[in-house]
Design a protein around this motif. Structure first.
Motif, PDB file in Angstrom:
ATOM      1  N   LYS B  49      17.898  -6.685  25.827  1.00  0.00           N
ATOM      2  CA  LYS B  49      17.275  -5.462  26.362  1.00  0.00           C
ATOM      3  C   LYS B  49      15.816  -5.333  25.926  1.00  0.00           C
ATOM      4  O   LYS B  49      14.920  -5.103  26.744  1.00  0.00           O
ATOM      5  CB  LYS B  49      18.058  -4.217  25.898  1.00  0.00           C
ATOM      6  N   SER B  50      15.599  -5.477  24.613  1.00  0.00           N
ATOM      7  CA  SER B  50      14.226  -5.327  24.100  1.00  0.00           C
ATOM      8  C   SER B  50      13.323  -6.425  24.636  1.00  0.00           C
ATOM      9  O   SER B  50      12.157  -6.174  24.984  1.00  0.00           O
ATOM     10  CB  SER B  50      14.217  -5.368  22.576  1.00  0.00           C
ATOM     11  N   THR B  51      13.884  -7.621  24.717  1.00  0.00           N
ATOM     12  CA  THR B  51      13.100  -8.731  25.255  1.00  0.00           C
ATOM     13  C   THR B  51      12.619  -8.397  26.663  1.00  0.00           C
ATOM     14  O   THR B  51      11.440  -8.589  26.999  1.00  0.00           O
ATOM     15  CB  THR B  51      13.964 -10.009  25.275  1.00  0.00           C
ATOM     16  N   ALA B 170      10.894   2.963  27.635  1.00  0.00           N
ATOM     17  CA  ALA B 170      11.339   3.506  26.356  1.00  0.00           C
ATOM     18  C   ALA B 170      12.468   2.642  25.823  1.00  0.00           C
ATOM     19  O   ALA B 170      13.517   2.514  26.459  1.00  0.00           O
ATOM     20  CB  ALA B 170      11.787   4.951  26.524  1.00  0.00           C
ATOM     21  N   ASP B 171      12.223   2.009  24.668  1.00  0.00           N
ATOM     22  CA  ASP B 171      13.225   1.121  24.072  1.00  0.00           C
ATOM     23  C   ASP B 171      13.980   1.878  22.990  1.00  0.00           C
ATOM     24  O   ASP B 171      13.459   2.092  21.895  1.00  0.00           O
ATOM     25  CB  ASP B 171      12.531  -0.119  23.495  1.00  0.00           C
ATOM     26  N   GLU B 172      15.189   2.303  23.315  1.00  0.00           N
ATOM     27  CA  GLU B 172      16.012   3.116  22.417  1.00  0.00           C
ATOM     28  C   GLU B 172      15.215   4.272  21.823  1.00  0.00           C
ATOM     29  O   GLU B 172      15.113   4.396  20.609  1.00  0.00           O
ATOM     30  CB  GLU B 172      16.611   2.251  21.301  1.00  0.00           C
ATOM     31  N   PRO B 173      14.670   5.132  22.667  1.00  0.00           N
ATOM     32  CA  PRO B 173      13.801   6.204  22.174  1.00  0.00           C
ATOM     33  C   PRO B 173      14.554   7.213  21.321  1.00  0.00           C
ATOM     34  O   PRO B 173      13.949   7.909  20.515  1.00  0.00           O
ATOM     35  CB  PRO B 173      13.270   6.858  23.459  1.00  0.00           C
TER      36      PRO B 173
HETATM   37 MG    MG Z   1      16.577  -3.945  21.006  1.00  0.00          MG
END
Ligand code: MG
Ligand code: ADP
Lengths: 407, 251
Positions: B49-51, B170-173
């Motif tokens: 996901k973050s990638t 938004a990455d796990e905001p």
């Molecule tokens: Mg991540």
């Protein structure tokens, strides 16, 4: 980003770690301070030397017996006995490139006037002395050929001696005693100040040479401790030295291979000698300054590298919100320059303070040159650019994601 | 909705070569996100996901595949142009806030404007507006360490919004926030999406957060394994107009 924003940011970052900043800029401070102090002292010294050399008189040539030291003049003089009154007489007669020559023998004496009493140097010399040394009499008159011929016990006081013995009173026509011999004061010399060797030229008393030989010289009546000659003009100074040397070598029967048993120096030599001294001084202080600036620059580079590493995440954040590589480069470069410029500013102030302190404690003249201060400041800024560039480029070349992930 | 997708990936892949065996963090992802969408990216930890987000946000570069933002193939962009896209087009919100330390909320929010070359006065005005919009009008002078986690994340959102980007990533905001604060942040996102037309792509691993979105994309081992509206059984953490409408329609 505007320059103002960059500067404000740089100052804020530096203010966060004042101790580190101060240690970082120490090298720059010392380097710039050395430059400022060096130039202040060097300029002062050169002005002084020029003034003092001028005070020796124009076209002056100095003869002393024995072999010479570097500067060609000795404070005490007269330890060798290789030149005598006949030599002086021969030089006067035979050397056409000099207009005048005055022997000057001297010794330390106590001079007494009423209750007052002062230790000084009495010099026996001829009236030519005043002209050759370009030394005027401000009150009264110099002694004359008649005084020499009649062996009149008259004297001319140096300014220092006049003040020590008579204060503000007029010494002319008063009596003084030198080695129990009473002398009538006929004049006071114009103040000359320090010699290039740092002695007080005004701490002296002049008496006729004939009187000196008879009453002061003891058994060494015919020996000459020093003689001052004047070249007929400034261009003949070297010729006069050569001519005098030739005459004396012949009179002393020196072989071709033998060294001179006397030394003759003209003003150019003396000036060159003192310039040499001040130049080597400048070189020494200059290299201290150079090394300090180099060390200071490396200190700045080191601190900036540490700063870049510590602030990797900050760099990542800035890049994530749109900072270009150039923005990061400029930010860190400005920081390095501000740092070194702070060092430069402190260095200028510190250097000037040191120069003032030296001048207050030693009496050396110091001259503050705003141009040099500006230059030193600019150079310290340049050191910041030069040594700050590599760390700044390292920061700018970081990859946004790597920088953000940095722990 | 424009024809050109805001995000358009074709065979997007990321392989990390660190270590003995290469890690395929993202494998052949082909996906389109259109203007005005609200996408939740879900999946197990380490699923990529973050990638994916970092590639979309131009913080990282893909190993293979094509990424187009607003129709522009980002592989063609210079590093300066990439910086400009990060600055103008995309607002990025991180799980860990990523605010500058010892820098006031105001100045943190001004940061993107600084790099956009906006003057001091306009900067201050826009930052104040953005902070007010996220409900922090009263705390503009506070340093990050003087703010709660929720407040810090709102500063980060204000920073992401201040340049008025079309896309909010938004990455796990809400990953570091409690449920009350999570709901506040989600309300903000919904408002931005509904009332300001901002496209939102949000990573989460919480079902009720994902349920707020209009579309859920699920990753597994770097692949997209599911793509569609959130299941009816998921209860959203906050009320959203599209779900309410559905409920009403069903009644
Ligand atoms: Mg991540
Ligand atoms: N910098 C990196 N170097 C090597 N492997 C990485 C790196 N970043 C992520 N990975 C790997 O890529 C995979 C996907 O990671 P990530 O995208 O962070 O997953 P998620 O955000 O879904 O938890 C994981 O297996 C992770 O270990």
């Amino acid at each position: 980003m505007s320059l103002f924003t960059l500067l404000r940011l740089a100052f804020r970052v530096i203010a966060r770690n004042k101790a580190r900043a101060m240690l970082t800029v120490l090298g720059i401070v010392i380097g710039v301070a050395a430059v400022i102090a060096m130039v202040a002292l060097g300029t002062g010294a050169q002005q002084n030397i020029a003034k003092q050399i001028a005070s020796l008189g124009s076209n002056l040539i100095i003869l002393i017996p024995g072999t010479t030291n570097v500067a060609g003049v000795r404070g005490g003089g007269g330890s060798s006995t290789t030149v005598d009154v006949d030599d002086i007489e021969a030089l006067r007669r035979e050397v056409k490139s000099i207009s005048l020559i005055a022997p000057a023998n001297r010794q330390q004496v106590q001079i007494v006037a009423g209750d007052a009493n002062w230790g000084t140097t009495v010099q026996g010399t001829t009236p030519a002395f005043y002209t050759v040394r370009d030394w005027g009499v401000e009150n009264g008159a110099p002694h004359s050929d008649l005084d020499e011929a009649s062996m009149n016990k008259v004297c001319v006081l140096g300014k220092t001696v006049a003040t020590e013995l008579f204060g503000t009173d007029d010494p002319v026509d008063k009596w003084v005693r030198i080695k129990k011999v009473p002398f009538r004061v006929i004049g006071v010399l114009v103040a000359k100040g320090q010699s290039p060797m740092g002695t007080d030229q005004d701490d002296t008393v002049l008496i006729p040479f004939s009187v000196y030989r008879q009453r002061m010289a003891g058994t060494q009546r015919d020996q000459i401790q020093a003689a001052y000659a004047a070249a007929i003009d400034a261009n003949s100074a070297q010729a006069a030295v050569d001519d005098m040397t030739a005459v004396l070598r012949q009179r002393h029967h020196l072989r071709e291979s033998a060294e001179d048993d006397f030394s003759i120096r003209n003003l150019a030599d003396i000036a060159a000698a003192s310039r040499e001294v001040s130049e080597s001084m400048t070189l020494l202080l200059g290299s201290i300054a150079g090394v300090s600036l180099l060390v200071g620059g490396i200190g700045i580079m080191n601190t900036m590298l540490v700063s870049v590493t510590e602030r990797t995440r900050e760099i990542g954040i800035r890049m994530a919100v749109g900072a270009k590589a150039r923005d990061i480069l400029v930010q860190f470069l400005v920081e390095a320059v501000v740092l070194s410029a702070i060092g430069g500013a402190i260095g200028v102030a510190f250097g000037w303070w040191v120069a003032r302190l030296l001048s207050d404690t030693t009496g050396w003249v110091t001259v503050f040159d705003p141009g040099i201060a500006a230059l030193a400041f600019a150079v310290s800024g340049a050191v910041g650019v030069f040594f700050g560039f590599w760390p700044a480029r390292r920061a700018a070349r970081l990859d946004p994601i790597d920088a953000l992930r940095y722990e | 909705m424009s024809d050109t997708p805001v995000i358009d990936t074709v065979g997007l892949s990321k392989v990390y070569a660190t270590g003995d065996t290469p890690v395929v963090a993202l494998a052949d992802v082909t996906l389109q996100v259109h203007r005005g969408e609200f996408v939740a990216v879900v999946g197990a930890s380490g699923s990529g996901k973050s990638t994916f987000m970092n590639l979309i946000g131009l913080l990282d570069r893909p190993s293979h595949g094509v990424l187009r933002l607003d129709g522009v193939d980002v592989a063609r962009l210079t590093s300066n142009q990439r910086a400009m896209v990060r600055n103008h087009k995309v607002g990025f919100v991180f799980q860990g806030f990523n605010l500058l330390r010892r820098t006031s909320a105001m100045e943190n929010v001004e940061l993107p404007l600084l790099y956009a070359g906006v003057g001091a006065r306009a900067r201050a005005q826009a930052a104040a507006t953005a902070l007010t919009q996220v409900g922090l009008g009263e705390r503009m002078g506070h340093m990050p360490n003087q703010l709660s986690g929720g407040q810090q994340q709102r500063v980060a959102i204000a920073r992401a919004l201040v340049n008025q980007p079309a896309l909010l990533l938004a990455d796990e905001p809400t990953g570091n926030l409690d449920s009350t604060t999570t709901r506040e942040i989600l309300k903000l996102f919904v408002d931005l999406n509904v009332n300001h037309g901002i496209t939102v792509v949000m990573v989460t691993h919480e079902q009720d957060v994902a349920a707020v979105s209009r579309r859920v994309v699920q990753f597994k081992d770097g692949h997209v394994v599911m793509d569609g509206p959130p299941p009816e059984t998921w209860t959203p953490a906050v009320e959203v107009p599209w779900r309410a409408a559905k409920v009403q329609g069903a009644a």
